[in-house]
Design a protein around this motif. Structure first.
Motif, mmCIF file in Angstrom:
data_model
loop_
_atom_site.group_PDB
_atom_site.id
_atom_site.type_symbol
_atom_site.label_atom_id
_atom_site.label_comp_id
_atom_site.label_asym_id
_atom_site.label_seq_id
_atom_site.Cartn_x
_atom_site.Cartn_y
_atom_site.Cartn_z
ATOM 1 N N UNK A 1 0.914 -1.135 -0.098
ATOM 2 C CA UNK A 1 0.141 0.103 -0.069
ATOM 3 C C UNK A 1 0.962 1.282 -0.217
ATOM 4 N N UNK A 2 0.614 1.937 -1.030
ATOM 5 C CA UNK A 2 1.525 3.045 -1.191
ATOM 6 C C UNK A 2 1.380 4.258 0.009
ATOM 7 N N UNK A 3 2.331 4.580 0.696
ATOM 8 C CA UNK A 3 2.269 5.473 1.843
ATOM 9 C C UNK A 3 2.303 6.854 1.213
ATOM 10 N N UNK A 4 1.415 7.971 2.039
ATOM 11 C CA UNK A 4 1.319 9.203 1.518
ATOM 12 C C UNK A 4 2.562 9.716 1.222
ATOM 13 N N UNK A 5 2.441 10.720 0.000
ATOM 14 C CA UNK A 5 3.434 11.354 -0.644
ATOM 15 C C UNK A 5 4.053 12.302 0.400
ATOM 16 N N UNK B 1 11.195 2.791 2.826
ATOM 17 C CA UNK B 1 10.079 2.788 1.983
ATOM 18 C C UNK B 1 9.595 4.407 1.838
ATOM 19 N N UNK B 2 10.434 5.373 2.428
ATOM 20 C CA UNK B 2 10.103 6.784 2.124
ATOM 21 C C UNK B 2 9.051 7.348 3.157
ATOM 22 N N UNK B 3 8.768 6.590 4.166
ATOM 23 C CA UNK B 3 7.530 6.844 4.947
ATOM 24 C C UNK B 3 7.974 7.958 5.876
ATOM 25 N N UNK B 4 7.262 9.017 6.151
ATOM 26 C CA UNK B 4 7.535 10.061 7.114
ATOM 27 C C UNK B 4 6.173 10.289 7.805
ATOM 28 N N UNK B 5 6.278 11.202 8.941
ATOM 29 C CA UNK B 5 5.052 11.480 9.707
ATOM 30 C C UNK B 5 4.243 12.234 8.849
ATOM 31 N N UNK C 1 3.793 3.702 12.369
ATOM 32 C CA UNK C 1 3.716 2.051 12.294
ATOM 33 C C UNK C 1 2.579 1.709 11.383
ATOM 34 N N UNK C 2 1.280 2.542 11.297
ATOM 35 C CA UNK C 2 0.364 1.864 10.403
ATOM 36 C C UNK C 2 0.694 2.132 8.949
ATOM 37 N N UNK C 3 1.475 3.282 8.575
ATOM 38 C CA UNK C 3 1.836 3.417 7.164
ATOM 39 C C UNK C 3 2.881 2.377 6.938
ATOM 40 N N UNK C 4 3.855 2.082 7.721
ATOM 41 C CA UNK C 4 4.734 0.843 7.662
ATOM 42 C C UNK C 4 4.261 -0.548 7.560
ATOM 43 N N UNK C 5 3.234 -0.680 8.440
ATOM 44 C CA UNK C 5 2.647 -2.008 8.349
ATOM 45 C C UNK C 5 2.066 -2.080 7.051
ATOM 46 N N UNK D 1 2.733 -0.867 4.212
ATOM 47 C CA UNK D 1 3.403 -0.614 3.123
ATOM 48 C C UNK D 1 4.045 -2.157 2.948
ATOM 49 N N UNK D 2 4.300 -2.918 3.835
ATOM 50 C CA UNK D 2 5.113 -3.971 4.050
ATOM 51 C C UNK D 2 4.052 -5.377 3.748
ATOM 52 N N UNK D 3 3.014 -5.118 4.548
ATOM 53 C CA UNK D 3 2.005 -6.403 4.579
ATOM 54 C C UNK D 3 0.804 -6.109 3.804
ATOM 55 N N UNK D 4 0.557 -4.968 3.426
ATOM 56 C CA UNK D 4 -1.020 -4.612 2.813
ATOM 57 C C UNK D 4 -2.145 -4.646 3.886
ATOM 58 N N UNK D 5 -2.867 -4.198 3.648
ATOM 59 C CA UNK D 5 -4.198 -4.090 4.639
ATOM 60 C C UNK D 5 -5.087 -5.343 4.714
ATOM 61 N N UNK D 6 -4.177 -6.313 5.218
ATOM 62 C CA UNK D 6 -5.026 -7.797 5.398
ATOM 63 C C UNK D 6 -5.182 -7.839 6.942
ATOM 64 N N UNK D 7 -5.801 -9.211 7.422
ATOM 65 C CA UNK D 7 -5.971 -9.259 8.928
ATOM 66 C C UNK D 7 -4.802 -9.111 9.839
ATOM 67 N N UNK D 8 -3.608 -9.488 9.178
ATOM 68 C CA UNK D 8 -2.407 -9.227 9.878
ATOM 69 C C UNK D 8 -2.156 -7.805 10.286
ATOM 70 N N UNK D 9 -2.462 -6.814 9.103
ATOM 71 C CA UNK D 9 -2.271 -5.298 9.644
ATOM 72 C C UNK D 9 -3.151 -4.968 10.571
#
Lengths: 622, 622
Positions: B201-205, B275-279, B291-295, B297-305
């Motif tokens: 999932x692409x983090x906000x620009x 991943x180029x993730x900022x606050x 942490x929400x952006x990071x998770x 970006x890595x795993x997508x918005x699945x149950x794991x997220x």
């Protein structure tokens, strides 16, 4: 104490009682405000119900008021006799319970207590209501104003009977004076106008008749008008407050009150008919009270009009004062027969039964707060109590004359009998006419109160039976108690407690509870600090009992040990010594455990007749 | 008691203490939650300040976190040494006061108490804040949710250390597990993507840079990131809670906590850069935590997220638990040096210092209620306490190694010295960077707390000086007290009290106050009921003193008489006997005067060392 003195006056010695008694001129405002102020709302209440009859209704008010005045005269004669027969205060409660038995007495007591509390609440809120309808911007402050008046009444009354009379004389005489001017001036105008006077300010036009007169309406009108009679019993209840010759002064006061009331009622009724003044819809936008219309019609809207209206407002809100004068006397009379807590018997710093005042203020304030200062809905509840008390009092007097025959007792019995009959019938009328409107609340409250008062008496009788001691002091088995002394570590406190214990009894048991938080236990120092000097002096060394407390409780093991000892030593008294540290500043208490206080409380709760607690205080020097 | 048992568990005996101790796996959630959960907000706090730098800011996070991790390692090594040197619990307070003196100890104590209370309040409200930003419909219930979590934490902690560890293991391990999966999976993707992974999932620009990096900004970023270090001192304070080998278990626990924290911090920082993730702006409408952006970006918005995010929320709100574990231990240590009320020394039913928990809950609840559950503004206050405690603890350890030289003490002194220097500099940085934002409150509270604690100690010292008794029991002048017995009328109560008085002392004085409300005074029956039988038995008849009370006061004359007697009898003890009626039901108390209680209270307040109160209860049979 100085603030107390300033607010409530200096304490009065019991011997100053006579100086606190009053004559008729002070008695009038104290005991008459309730009765007199009812002239302001009795005719109005009757006329309001007569609105649908139009002009015919206004003509009807004269016979209605005449009937009420007749009833008033009968009640007056009856109470006048009661005052003579009961020079120590013959309220309905006293007369009913002495002549008709405890049951009737309690009935009167319950009715009167409700009546007085309602008098106070309704009087205050009626005054404030009238004030608010004159100055609508005060609307949001109604409850505040009610409570402020209650506070003023409380402070004035706490100063004692005489000060109250002095303070309330001015508004009372102002009210009577202005009303008499209106009535006399109006009467002259009526006579000069040949029965058709020209009003200075024309009253609102009467509505057209929409109904015919029926019996049910007549009953309702009569019972509404009867609210004008509440407060008549006040003087008979407070005879003790008058100076000698007590009975005479009380009768003069009652006569003056009733005479004024009759003049006011008849005058208002006749003038209303002559000027064609009826009530206006109290919920309508153009509401104007009957007395306001009448004063404006007779005198115009001059400064005199405003003085009159102002004095009416004042007297209405001060009418609550009658409750302050009588309620404490009533509760004192009930308490002296064990039907209420004995605290109502005590007289406070200004020779008043203060607890009666506290109770009245508490219940009145509760009612005012509960109803937000608008107690209109309570008015129906309120004539019931008064008429129930009237009837029981008159009936009691009939029995009184039967039991105490004298030269005029036949006549007197007749007068009281007529009174009882008339007020009894009125009571039934009021009850039926107003049952649904709220009189049922009184009908429900009275038995509850009676039950409670009965239970109070049962309790006092039991206590008296249990503690009554008909035999002289028994001297067998007189010996010092076994002393149990809980000890923690060796300190000055411990030494003081131990010395006290050794001084008062040869049998001392020291108890030490081994819980983890005790540093430097007494047991390590027992031999050196305590046992050695005692042995050296040839004295008996106290037994030292150590209790281990696996769960770190400290007090429970002590209590258990005391109870166990108490069982073992069947005939002995056990004295538990509780050393306590007394700190100088309240905030220091959190720095010390409160075990001493908890132990005292637990010993009181779990203890029994043979366990006594001795508190050994240790005062910190600074 | 059964409800208590159900909620808080059965009471534990002191001997069960060892069974209540824990190993590393339970110690991790008890002492580690605060430190570990800070991985969730430390990097975020630093990144938020870096927003104006755009992409450059995201790149800067790695060196910032690296600096913090370095500091963390220094602090870890220092505390690891402290645990070894203080196997009975070496919190900053203990170490500072033992090595640097009471002043430094109190400074650490004040800082830590503030720190722990803030940890509890901020932890709970941060968790609830995160929950509310996920489920906005809960917004109106924020304070309620905060207090509910506080209640749950209280109940769990009141059950004791072991139960707490068991309950909190699941959320802790879930948090660690999911975070490690995110970091490892993210690391693999970064490596496979050659340093440029494709987010699921692409983090906000990231916004464009609007500022350049300056020293002041750098300091602020560093000091914000340092909040990640709070909670590190927890283990060293709670060494006593570990099972044997105690020191080893505590060190293992600390090592595990710090290792996890370092992995989390570095992992998050590196993945953010890759991943180029900022606050995102926390006050903006599109806020999403790092942490929400990071998770995502890595795993997508699945149950794991959702599992990951849920566990983060849970651990955040449970991080308050560290305060529950350490605050009571801290207050106990302070109280054992007399600087806090001794109640903090007592251990409750589950072997905990219950009063410490009560105090923590009271202050935390007050803070939450005062700030309506939103305690963001308190965060700046909060790193100050932690770093002040760090610095004092390390400095104390330097002195400790100086005083206790050993084989490796030079090296150890060096490690602790570097720790003290590093945390001291950080403290200054945080203080300067956050002074205006609220750190000044802490700077103001600390001296107030120190003053109060000093006053407490002064009080205890004075009491000890006054009550200390270095000499054995003195036996001179050992005699029964003079007994004063206030009497009303002849009753069984009176008889009981009189018999007790006669049994314990030959000198008895009966006092009767003549106030108007006493019916059937004792004086009428004195001769027949009391004097006659005593004379017949050849015993001494007590003196009867009658006091007239013109103002109807009953107790004041008794007190005055007792004080007068006390002055007359210079060396004697005076025992005042107070007969008291004990009723069965609480509501019966209003039926009896409370004079016995008031008399006891007045005698305690106005009395002195030589006046003792003896309470003779009379129990009503039913």
């Amino acid at each position: 104490m100085q603030i107390l003195d300033l607010l409530f006056g200096k304490p009065l010695a019991t011997s100053e009682e006579r100086a606190e008694q009053v004559g008729p001129s002070a008695g009038l405002p104290i005991f008459g405000l309730d009765a007199l102020s009812s002239a302001a709302y009795g005719p109005e209440a009757a006329l309001t119900l007569l609105i649908p009859l139009g002009l015919a209704g206004v003509h009807l008010i004269v016979p209605v008021i005449a009937a009420i005045v007749t009833l008033l005269i009968i009640v007056y004669l009856s109470y006048s006799q009661t005052i003579e027969a009961y020079p120590n205060g013959g309220g309905s409660y006293t007369v009913a319970s002495e002549n008709l038995g405890d049951g009737a007495g309690l009935l009167a007591a319950a009715a009167l207590m409700i009546d007085y509390i309602l008098t106070a609440a309704v009087g205050i809120s009626a005054g404030v209501g009238a004030l608010v309808s004159a100055v609508p911007s005060l609307q949001p402050h109604m409850l505040g104003l009610c409570l402020a008046i209650l506070l003023i009444l409380t402070i004035v009354n706490m100063r004692g009977v005489r000060d109250t009379g002095v303070v309330f004389q001015i508004p009372t005489f102002l009210f009577l004076g202005t009303m008499l001017v209106v009535i006399v001036l109006g009467g002259v105008r009526v006579l000069m106008g040949g029965g058709h006077p020209v009003p200075v300010v024309k009253p609102p036009t009467l509505p057209h008749a929409t109904e015919m007169l029926g019996l049910w309406l007549m009953l309702k009108v009569f019972s509404s008008g009867c609210t004008a009679m509440t407060g008549v019993e006040a003087v008979s209840n407070g005879v003790m407050a008058f100076r000698d010759p007590r009975t005479k002064n009380a009768r003069i006061t009652l006569t003056i009150i009733i005479a004024f009331l009759i003049v006011l009622l008849l005058g208002i009724a006749l003038l209303c008919r002559a000027y064609g003044i009826g009530a206006t819809d109290p919920n309508g936008t153009h509401y104007e009270s009957v007395l306001s219309q009448l004063t404006a019609a007779v005198t115009g809207r001059s400064w005199f009009y405003y003085t009159t209206i102002g004095s009416i407002l004042l007297v209405l809100s001060l009418s609550a004062n009658t409750a302050f004068a009588d309620f404490p006397r009533l509760t004192k009379a009930i308490a002296s027969n064990d039907f209420l807590p004995h605290m109502f018997l005590l007289r406070g710093r200004r020779l008043l039964h203060s607890y009666g005042i506290y109770a009245l203020v508490f219940f009145t304030a509760s009612l005012l707060i509960l109803f937000g200062g608008v107690t209109d809905r309570l008015i129906p509840l309120y004539a019931i109590g008064a008429f129930l008390a009237f009837t029981l009092s008159q009936a009691g007097m009939v029995v009184h004359w039967m039991r105490n025959p004298g030269p005029k007792s036949k006549l007197r019995m007749l007068i009281n009998g007529i009174g009882a009959l008339a007020t009894g019938i009125t009571l039934l009328v009021v009850l039926v006419a107003k049952f649904m409107a709220g009189a049922w609340v009184t009908a429900l409250l009275v038995p509850i109160l009676i039950f409670l008062m009965h239970r109070v008496r049962v309790h006092y009788m039991r206590v008296r039976r249990e503690t009554n001691c008909p035999t002289p002091l028994r001297l067998e088995n007189l010996q010092p108690p076994v002393v149990i002394l809980p000890l923690d570590r060796w300190s000055r406190q411990t030494e003081k407690a131990l010395r006290f214990a050794l001084g008062m009894s040869p049998e001392v048991i020291a108890v030490h509870v081994d819980s983890e938080d005790s540093k430097g236990s007494i047991c390590d120092e027992w031999d050196r600090m305590i046992a050695a000097p005692l042995e050296k002096a040839g004295l008996k060394v106290p037994e030292l009992v150590q209790i281990t407390s696996p769960y770190r409780f400290v007090l429970a093991p002590v209590i258990d040990f005391v109870l166990k000892k108490e069982k073992e030593l069947e005939t002995r008294q056990i004295a538990v010594l509780v050393p306590e540290l007394v700190v100088k500043h309240w905030w220091e208490t959190i720095l010390h455990n409160q075990r001493a206080n908890v132990l005292k409380l637990l010993l009181l709760l779990r203890g029994n007749q043979r366990i006594v607690v001795i508190n050994i205080p240790w005062y910190l020097a600074r």
